[in-house]
Structures are given as C-alpha cells and as structure tokens.
Design an enzyme around this catalytic site. Structure first.
Site, PDB file in Angstrom:
ATOM      1  N   SER A 143     -46.287 -47.518  23.776  1.00 54.04           N
ATOM      2  CA  SER A 143     -45.796 -47.285  25.142  1.00 54.04           C
ATOM      3  C   SER A 143     -45.929 -45.807  25.502  1.00 54.04           C
ATOM      4  CB  SER A 143     -44.330 -47.696  25.236  1.00 54.04           C
ATOM      5  OG  SER A 143     -43.538 -46.783  24.487  1.00 54.04           O
ATOM      6  N   PHE A 148     -44.543 -42.105  25.949  1.00 52.20           N
ATOM      7  CA  PHE A 148     -43.605 -41.288  25.167  1.00 52.20           C
ATOM      8  C   PHE A 148     -43.462 -41.763  23.714  1.00 52.20           C
ATOM      9  CE2 PHE A 148     -42.101 -41.601  29.609  1.00 52.20           C
ATOM     10  CZ  PHE A 148     -42.497 -40.343  30.035  1.00 52.20           C
ATOM     11  N   SER A 149     -44.530 -42.406  23.198  1.00 54.88           N
ATOM     12  CA  SER A 149     -44.483 -42.869  21.809  1.00 54.88           C
ATOM     13  C   SER A 149     -45.253 -41.936  20.876  1.00 54.88           C
ATOM     14  CB  SER A 149     -45.055 -44.290  21.715  1.00 54.88           C
ATOM     15  OG  SER A 149     -46.412 -44.310  22.132  1.00 54.88           O
ATOM     16  N   GLY A 150     -45.878 -40.898  21.430  1.00 59.32           N
ATOM     17  CA  GLY A 150     -46.582 -39.931  20.572  1.00 59.32           C
ATOM     18  C   GLY A 150     -48.017 -40.325  20.240  1.00 59.32           C
ATOM     19  N   LYS A 151     -48.652 -41.139  21.082  1.00 64.64           N
ATOM     20  CA  LYS A 151     -50.042 -41.565  20.827  1.00 64.64           C
ATOM     21  C   LYS A 151     -50.998 -40.375  20.808  1.00 64.64           C
ATOM     22  CE  LYS A 151     -50.251 -43.999  24.557  1.00 64.64           C
ATOM     23  NZ  LYS A 151     -48.878 -43.733  25.043  1.00 64.64           N
ATOM     24  N   ASP A 155     -59.030 -40.494  24.483  1.00 60.47           N
ATOM     25  CA  ASP A 155     -57.617 -40.549  24.888  1.00 60.47           C
ATOM     26  C   ASP A 155     -57.474 -41.340  26.183  1.00 60.47           C
ATOM     27  OD1 ASP A 155     -54.931 -39.971  24.488  1.00 60.47           O
ATOM     28  OD2 ASP A 155     -54.991 -38.176  25.739  1.00 60.47           O
ATOM     29  N   GLU A 156     -56.290 -41.900  26.426  1.00 62.59           N
ATOM     30  CA  GLU A 156     -56.006 -42.701  27.629  1.00 62.59           C
ATOM     31  C   GLU A 156     -57.044 -43.807  27.806  1.00 62.59           C
ATOM     32  OE1 GLU A 156     -53.256 -42.429  29.157  1.00 62.59           O
ATOM     33  OE2 GLU A 156     -52.535 -40.415  28.679  1.00 62.59           O
TER      34      GLU A 156
END
Ligand SMILES: [Zn+2]
Length: 205
Positions: A34, A36-39, A105-106
């Site tokens: 999700s 704010f999970s630090g991905k 990323d993303e």
C-alpha cells in the site's frame, strides 16, 4: 519426446544459452504494497547496494509521476536516486542496453506491456526490480502489478501501519472524494488502513 517435454527442453536450452552467453542470470523481483509501506525505500536500498558493487544500474518511472521533480525516484524520506521518466513500457526496453540492473518505480501506472518488457529484460540476463502499488484505492488489483507478481522469481509484500488501530495495513484509503484512479497523493489524500478499518470506512461511511 512429447510436445510438452520438447517445449520444456527448448526453454531450458534457451535459458542456459542466455546464461552462458551473458555470464549472468536475469530475474524479476517485485516489491509491492500500500501507500506508506516503504516500497520505494526498499527499491532504493536494493539499487544502491548494486551500485556499490559497481553494477550498471538504470532506473525508470512513468512520466505521469512528477510529484517531487522531473528527474529522480524520490522516496518519502527524500533519499533519492537518479532516474529517467518514460512515456510507456516499450521505452524501457530501448533504454536498457548494456545494463546489469533495471529498477522501475510506481510500476502500477505503466501499461500491461510492462509484463513482457520485464520478461524480455530478464531473459537477456538483466536483474529487474519493480516497485508499485498492488491495489488501487478501491481495493482492486492495480495495472500490471498482479501480472508482474505472476512472472517474478521473487515477490516482497511490504506493509504500512494502520493509522486507526496499529495493525499491519495493506489498503490505501483515499480521504478526499474523487473517483479518478490516478491521483498522485501524499499524506493529505491517503491513509494506510488494515482490512477491518478499510471495510468500516467503505461500507459504513
Ligand atoms: Zn486497522
């Protein structure tokens, strides 16, 4: 030899041929979870470790994500790493020659072609590390991430902390009324919630 055995044999030969030609083994890793999970922090950690080992690293993100600046994957703690924004997944293939590690990323904002792009890169001996949201704010699988999880050698699901009860959170709850799927946001627009708290908001508000 049966058709299935024959196909398996061709597949094995192809993989081994690639391995001996390039001297390295390609693979796909997915880091998902999700908001704010630090991905992105985990993506940056793996990429910086590879850079330290003098591996050639290239990082891409969809051109749509310009939250912080035009260049650079920038994580929430401002620990950044330079990257290239691209319009579509096909551009990643074109820009990834003579590279050891490709970071994306993303990835949820890319088209589904990203799945085959990652397969092709890995078949060329490249280590591919993809980070992205696994679910959208409605709780549905997001873009190419589920397909990427299917083809990956390794999937890491990271979690945020539920802002209401403190359990592990895997939902990104949208705080503002907007039905657009792509809404780039920060703390004012989203909060991480666990399943119970997410469902309470979804069905009781
Ligand atoms: Zn909760």
């Amino acid at each position: 030899m049966s058709i299935i055995n024959c196909q398996l044999s061709i597949l094995t030969m192809f993989t081994e041929e690639q391995f001996y030609q390039t001297g390295k083994r390609g693979s796909v890793e997915v880091i998902c979870g999700s908001m704010f999970s630090g991905k992105t922090e985990e993506l940056i950690r793996r990429l910086k470790r590879a850079q330290f080992a003098r591996q050639k690293v290239e990082i891409f993100k969809p051109a749509i994500d310009t939250r912080y600046n035009e260049e650079g994957v920038v994580s929430h703690d401002m620990n950044s790493i330079a990257c290239t924004p691209v319009e579509n997944s096909g551009n990643i293939l074109l820009l990834s020659s003579d590279i050891d590690v490709v970071g994306i990323d993303e990835a949820q904002f890319f088209d589904n072609g990203l799945i085959q792009v990652c397969n092709k890169l890995a078949n060329q001996g490249i280590r591919v590390i993809v980070a992205g949201l696994d679910m959208d704010f409605k709780g549905n699988p997001f873009g190419p991430i589920p397909g990427l999880c299917a083809i990956a050698e390794n999937v890491t699901k990271v979690h945020a902390i539920c802002m209401e009860c403190g359990q592990l959170a895997n939902y990104s709850h949208r705080l503002i009324k907007n039905d657009k799927l792509v809404l780039l946001g920060e703390k004012e627009e989203y909060q991480p919630l666990c399943r119970t708290c997410y469902n309470r908001h979804k069905f009781c508000s």
